[in-house]
Design a protein around this motif. Sequence first.
Motif, PDB file in Angstrom:
ATOM      1  N   ILE A  63       0.771  -1.116  -0.077  1.00 32.37           N
ATOM      2  CA  ILE A  63      -0.172  -0.025  -0.021  1.00 32.37           C
ATOM      3  C   ILE A  63       0.831   1.212  -0.133  1.00 32.37           C
ATOM      4  O   ILE A  63       1.986   1.226   0.153  1.00 32.37           O
ATOM      5  CB  ILE A  63      -1.159   0.017   1.263  1.00 32.37           C
ATOM      6  CG1 ILE A  63      -0.190  -0.003   2.477  1.00 32.37           C
ATOM      7  CG2 ILE A  63      -1.891  -1.038   1.310  1.00 32.37           C
ATOM      8  CD1 ILE A  63      -1.007  -0.028   3.858  1.00 32.37           C
ATOM      9  N   ILE A  91      -8.359   3.282   1.959  1.00 33.55           N
ATOM     10  CA  ILE A  91      -7.877   2.765   3.257  1.00 33.55           C
ATOM     11  C   ILE A  91      -8.359   3.711   4.346  1.00 33.55           C
ATOM     12  O   ILE A  91      -8.893   3.296   5.570  1.00 33.55           O
ATOM     13  CB  ILE A  91      -6.336   2.610   3.358  1.00 33.55           C
ATOM     14  CG1 ILE A  91      -5.990   1.539   2.242  1.00 33.55           C
ATOM     15  CG2 ILE A  91      -5.888   2.174   4.582  1.00 33.55           C
ATOM     16  CD1 ILE A  91      -4.320   1.393   2.000  1.00 33.55           C
ATOM     17  N   MET A 132      -9.860  -1.861   2.863  1.00 33.76           N
ATOM     18  CA  MET A 132      -8.737  -2.764   3.242  1.00 33.76           C
ATOM     19  C   MET A 132      -9.341  -3.660   4.383  1.00 33.76           C
ATOM     20  O   MET A 132      -8.928  -4.833   4.325  1.00 33.76           O
ATOM     21  CB  MET A 132      -7.617  -1.874   3.405  1.00 33.76           C
ATOM     22  CG  MET A 132      -6.400  -2.885   3.854  1.00 33.76           C
ATOM     23  SD  MET A 132      -4.824  -1.926   4.066  1.00 33.76           S
ATOM     24  CE  MET A 132      -5.049  -1.447   5.434  1.00 33.76           C
ATOM     25  N   ASN A 133      -9.774  -2.899   5.498  1.00 29.66           N
ATOM     26  CA  ASN A 133     -10.122  -3.773   6.618  1.00 29.66           C
ATOM     27  C   ASN A 133     -11.002  -5.073   6.261  1.00 29.66           C
ATOM     28  O   ASN A 133     -10.969  -6.058   6.961  1.00 29.66           O
ATOM     29  CB  ASN A 133     -10.661  -2.831   7.654  1.00 29.66           C
ATOM     30  CG  ASN A 133      -9.349  -2.343   8.351  1.00 29.66           C
ATOM     31  OD1 ASN A 133      -8.427  -2.745   8.520  1.00 29.66           O
ATOM     32  ND2 ASN A 133      -9.828  -1.353   9.430  1.00 29.66           N
ATOM     33  N   LYS A 153       1.601  -5.996   6.132  1.00 25.42           N
ATOM     34  CA  LYS A 153       1.546  -4.784   4.903  1.00 25.42           C
ATOM     35  C   LYS A 153       2.848  -3.943   4.894  1.00 25.42           C
ATOM     36  O   LYS A 153       3.510  -3.960   6.034  1.00 25.42           O
ATOM     37  CB  LYS A 153       0.594  -3.461   5.720  1.00 25.42           C
ATOM     38  CG  LYS A 153      -0.875  -4.243   6.010  1.00 25.42           C
ATOM     39  CD  LYS A 153      -1.641  -3.009   6.918  1.00 25.42           C
ATOM     40  CE  LYS A 153      -1.249  -2.931   8.274  1.00 25.42           C
ATOM     41  NZ  LYS A 153      -1.975  -1.975   9.179  1.00 25.42           N
ATOM     42  N   CYS A 198      -2.616   4.038   8.509  1.00 27.99           N
ATOM     43  CA  CYS A 198      -2.653   2.605   7.882  1.00 27.99           C
ATOM     44  C   CYS A 198      -2.003   1.537   8.974  1.00 27.99           C
ATOM     45  O   CYS A 198      -2.609   0.488   9.072  1.00 27.99           O
ATOM     46  CB  CYS A 198      -1.574   2.641   6.507  1.00 27.99           C
ATOM     47  SG  CYS A 198      -2.172   3.481   5.206  1.00 27.99           S
TER      48      CYS A 198
END
Length: 253
Positions: free
Chosen positions: A8, A112, A118-119, A135, A160
Amino acid sequence: MVNGLFIIGPAGSGKTSFCNELKKTIISQRKSVAIINLDPASEKLIYEPEIDIKNLIKCYEVGEELGLGPNGSLLFCMEYLLDNLNWLIKEISFFRNTNFLIFDFPGQIEIIMNNSYMNDLIYELEKKLEISLLKFFLLDAQFISDISKYIGGILTSFICMIINDQTQYNILSKANYVKNFPKEIINKYLNPCMSDFFFELNIIHGKSYKKLNFSVLKLLEDFSFMKFIPLEITNVNYLVNIYKLLVNNVEDS
Ligand SMILES: Nc1nc2c(ncn2[C@@H]2O[C@H](COP(=O)(O)OP(=O)(O)O)[C@@H](O)[C@H]2O)c(=O)[nH]1
Ligand SMILES: [Mg+2]
């Protein structure tokens, strides 16, 4: 167990290039690997993805059909992916004996930060597959030419990091940009001590932002131990270094 690597970071930070080179490094270490392209707006990719979201949905088609702009189309595609997650789960199931799955994310960081895509993806993948996820957040080394941009990048990385439980490694990409800098300057950005930036930020922004600068830097100092690993994709030593981290992480977990 398969190890999933979420790549990411902001657009242009070098995610796709990193995926491509990391794949070569993993293969050189005699491990198996597959890349999953999750960017529905990607045009010509430099690698051949084993799984490609564009086989499910493409950004430009969404834009044309629904009259949405690039960001709206991307958010629609991410929602569509989550609604059709069985497609991805089935595709991934063909790679259940693969050592590493690399997920190449789109650069629009709002997928994100402003949304839980993303979660939700992490939650569903972990629930439905035997997969352990970590990540890698990439920040372009050129950000250090503007201290406000660099702190902004760190804040993004910080969000993040705290948004879920997965381990996150931070990478300062395009490290060739800093290769001729004195060692202590490089170290200042790889292992930042937030209070060191207070003076510089105040000079740039003036008195009226002093309190805000102080609060942002204090928040980062109090909540995170931020450290960057350098990466230059043409230098195999950096990639092997990152691969070793990866293996250590897998062995520890
Ligand atoms: N000099 C240099 N350029 C890089 C490096 N990594 C990526 N790039 C370049 O940065 C640009 C954006 O890279 P890309 O991988 O598409 O970024 P993404 O948008 O994050 O996927 C491309 O022109 C790459 O060739 C690097 O380590 N060093
Ligand atoms: Mg990309």
